[in-house]
Design an enzyme around this catalytic site. Structure first.
Site, PDB file in Angstrom:
ATOM      1  N   LYS A  11       7.249   4.149 -15.371  1.00 44.28           N
ATOM      2  CA  LYS A  11       7.338   3.411 -14.107  1.00 44.28           C
ATOM      3  C   LYS A  11       8.674   3.661 -13.390  1.00 44.28           C
ATOM      4  O   LYS A  11       9.630   4.174 -13.985  1.00 44.28           O
ATOM      5  CB  LYS A  11       7.143   1.914 -14.386  1.00 44.28           C
ATOM      6  CG  LYS A  11       5.746   1.574 -14.930  1.00 44.28           C
ATOM      7  CD  LYS A  11       5.579   0.065 -15.113  1.00 44.28           C
ATOM      8  CE  LYS A  11       4.194  -0.282 -15.610  1.00 44.28           C
ATOM      9  NZ  LYS A  11       4.009  -1.765 -15.739  1.00 44.28           N
ATOM     10  N   TYR A  51      -4.238  -0.684  -9.681  1.00 41.39           N
ATOM     11  CA  TYR A  51      -4.104  -2.009 -10.308  1.00 41.39           C
ATOM     12  C   TYR A  51      -5.112  -3.024  -9.750  1.00 41.39           C
ATOM     13  O   TYR A  51      -4.876  -4.225  -9.832  1.00 41.39           O
ATOM     14  CB  TYR A  51      -2.683  -2.538 -10.125  1.00 41.39           C
ATOM     15  CG  TYR A  51      -1.713  -2.023 -11.184  1.00 41.39           C
ATOM     16  CD1 TYR A  51      -1.882  -2.341 -12.533  1.00 41.39           C
ATOM     17  CD2 TYR A  51      -0.614  -1.246 -10.843  1.00 41.39           C
ATOM     18  CE1 TYR A  51      -1.005  -1.896 -13.506  1.00 41.39           C
ATOM     19  CE2 TYR A  51       0.279  -0.787 -11.811  1.00 41.39           C
ATOM     20  CZ  TYR A  51       0.069  -1.121 -13.142  1.00 41.39           C
ATOM     21  OH  TYR A  51       0.944  -0.681 -14.112  1.00 41.39           O
ATOM     22  N   HIS A 117       3.350   1.963 -18.451  1.00 39.13           N
ATOM     23  CA  HIS A 117       1.966   1.466 -18.439  1.00 39.13           C
ATOM     24  C   HIS A 117       1.199   2.233 -19.499  1.00 39.13           C
ATOM     25  O   HIS A 117       1.448   3.425 -19.703  1.00 39.13           O
ATOM     26  CB  HIS A 117       1.298   1.726 -17.073  1.00 39.13           C
ATOM     27  CG  HIS A 117      -0.207   1.574 -17.125  1.00 39.13           C
ATOM     28  ND1 HIS A 117      -0.820   0.358 -16.979  1.00 39.13           N
ATOM     29  CD2 HIS A 117      -1.199   2.476 -17.384  1.00 39.13           C
ATOM     30  CE1 HIS A 117      -2.133   0.528 -17.127  1.00 39.13           C
ATOM     31  NE2 HIS A 117      -2.382   1.801 -17.366  1.00 39.13           N
TER      32      HIS A 117
HETATM   33  P1  ADP Z   1       0.348  -4.475 -19.734  1.00 38.09           P
HETATM   34  O1  ADP Z   1       1.050  -3.520 -18.775  1.00 38.09           O
HETATM   35  O2  ADP Z   1       1.207  -4.771 -20.940  1.00 38.09           O
HETATM   36  O3  ADP Z   1      -1.047  -4.032 -20.084  1.00 38.09           O
HETATM   37  P2  ADP Z   1      -0.793  -6.508 -17.921  1.00 38.09           P
HETATM   38  O4  ADP Z   1      -2.044  -5.662 -17.850  1.00 38.09           O
HETATM   39  O5  ADP Z   1      -0.943  -7.945 -18.247  1.00 38.09           O
HETATM   40  O6  ADP Z   1       0.250  -5.889 -18.975  1.00 38.09           O
HETATM   41  O7  ADP Z   1      -0.021  -6.432 -16.538  1.00 38.09           O
HETATM   42  C1  ADP Z   1       0.096  -5.228 -15.822  1.00 38.09           C
HETATM   43  C2  ADP Z   1       1.508  -5.113 -15.282  1.00 38.09           C
HETATM   44  O8  ADP Z   1       1.715  -6.140 -14.327  1.00 38.09           O
HETATM   45  C3  ADP Z   1       2.620  -5.298 -16.305  1.00 38.09           C
HETATM   46  O9  ADP Z   1       2.908  -4.145 -17.064  1.00 38.09           O
HETATM   47  C4  ADP Z   1       3.780  -5.706 -15.414  1.00 38.09           C
HETATM   48  O10 ADP Z   1       4.371  -4.568 -14.762  1.00 38.09           O
HETATM   49  C5  ADP Z   1       3.081  -6.573 -14.374  1.00 38.09           C
HETATM   50  N1  ADP Z   1       3.130  -8.004 -14.741  1.00 38.09           N
HETATM   51  C6  ADP Z   1       2.417  -8.611 -15.721  1.00 38.09           C
HETATM   52  N2  ADP Z   1       2.720  -9.923 -15.800  1.00 38.09           N
HETATM   53  C7  ADP Z   1       3.647 -10.151 -14.816  1.00 38.09           C
HETATM   54  C8  ADP Z   1       4.357 -11.304 -14.373  1.00 38.09           C
HETATM   55  N3  ADP Z   1       4.183 -12.486 -14.938  1.00 38.09           N
HETATM   56  N4  ADP Z   1       5.221 -11.142 -13.330  1.00 38.09           N
HETATM   57  C9  ADP Z   1       5.405  -9.956 -12.734  1.00 38.09           C
HETATM   58  N5  ADP Z   1       4.759  -8.828 -13.104  1.00 38.09           N
HETATM   59  C10 ADP Z   1       3.899  -8.911 -14.136  1.00 38.09           C
END
Ligand code: ADP
Length: 140
Positions: A11, A51, A117
């Site tokens: 990222k 996303y 990611h």
């Molecule tokens: P992961 O990337 O670990 O699979 P998620 O799918 O839950 O996590 O979330 C996707 C991305 O969104 C995260 O990697 C992070 O960059 C962002 N994100 C997740 N939770 C938050 C939060 N509470 N506040 C800000 N950004 C967040």
């Protein structure tokens, strides 16, 4: 365990701090092979589509802006159980909860700006790989 492929993204917070090589070393040390890789700049629209599953979440706008704020390195990692293995190497979403030695424990700046990611399941890996790469670009 089967050989799998998973999508990884280094990222903007990490590319900005010149951490691509250090992060790639973590993947390779864990037995993951980088079979495709390119550095690109996402538009807001491209980040938003990637996303889309998080559209309803309060951080969606902030997340898309962050992902479009600088270069990212998109890559395909291959190996035995690559999807779960990559999630292990990445560490928990929030660096405060990430296990020692993981990428997020060592490099992430916050829960949002968390350096990497990784696809979370076989179906999402296939869709995410196809979002960035053609079959011709995957060289195992
Ligand atoms: P992961 O990337 O670990 O699979 P998620 O799918 O839950 O996590 O979330 C996707 C991305 O969104 C995260 O990697 C992070 O960059 C962002 N994100 C997740 N939770 C938050 C939060 N509470 N506040 C800000 N950004 C967040």
């Amino acid at each position: 365990m089967a050989i799998e492929r998973t999508l990884s993204i280094i990222k903007p917070d990490a590319t900005k701090r010149n951490l691509t090589g250090k992060i790639n070393a973590k993947f390779e040390d864990a037995g993951l092979r980088i079979v495709a890789q390119k550095r690109i700049q996402l538009t807001m629209e491209q980040a938003g589509k990637f996303y889309e599953v998080h559209k309803e979440r309060p951080f969606y706008g902030e997340l898309c802006e962050f992902m479009a704020s600088g270069p990212v390195v998109v890559q395909v990692l291959e190996g035995e159980g690559a999807i779960a293995k990559n999630r292990e190497v990445m560490g928990a979403t929030n660096p405060a909860d990430a296990a020692a030695g993981t990428i997020r424990a060592e490099f992430a700046e916050s829960v949002g700006e968390n350096s990497v990611h990784g696809s979370d399941a076989a179906e999402t890996a296939a869709v995410e790989i196809a979002y960035f790469f053609s079959g011709l670009e995957l060289v195992g």
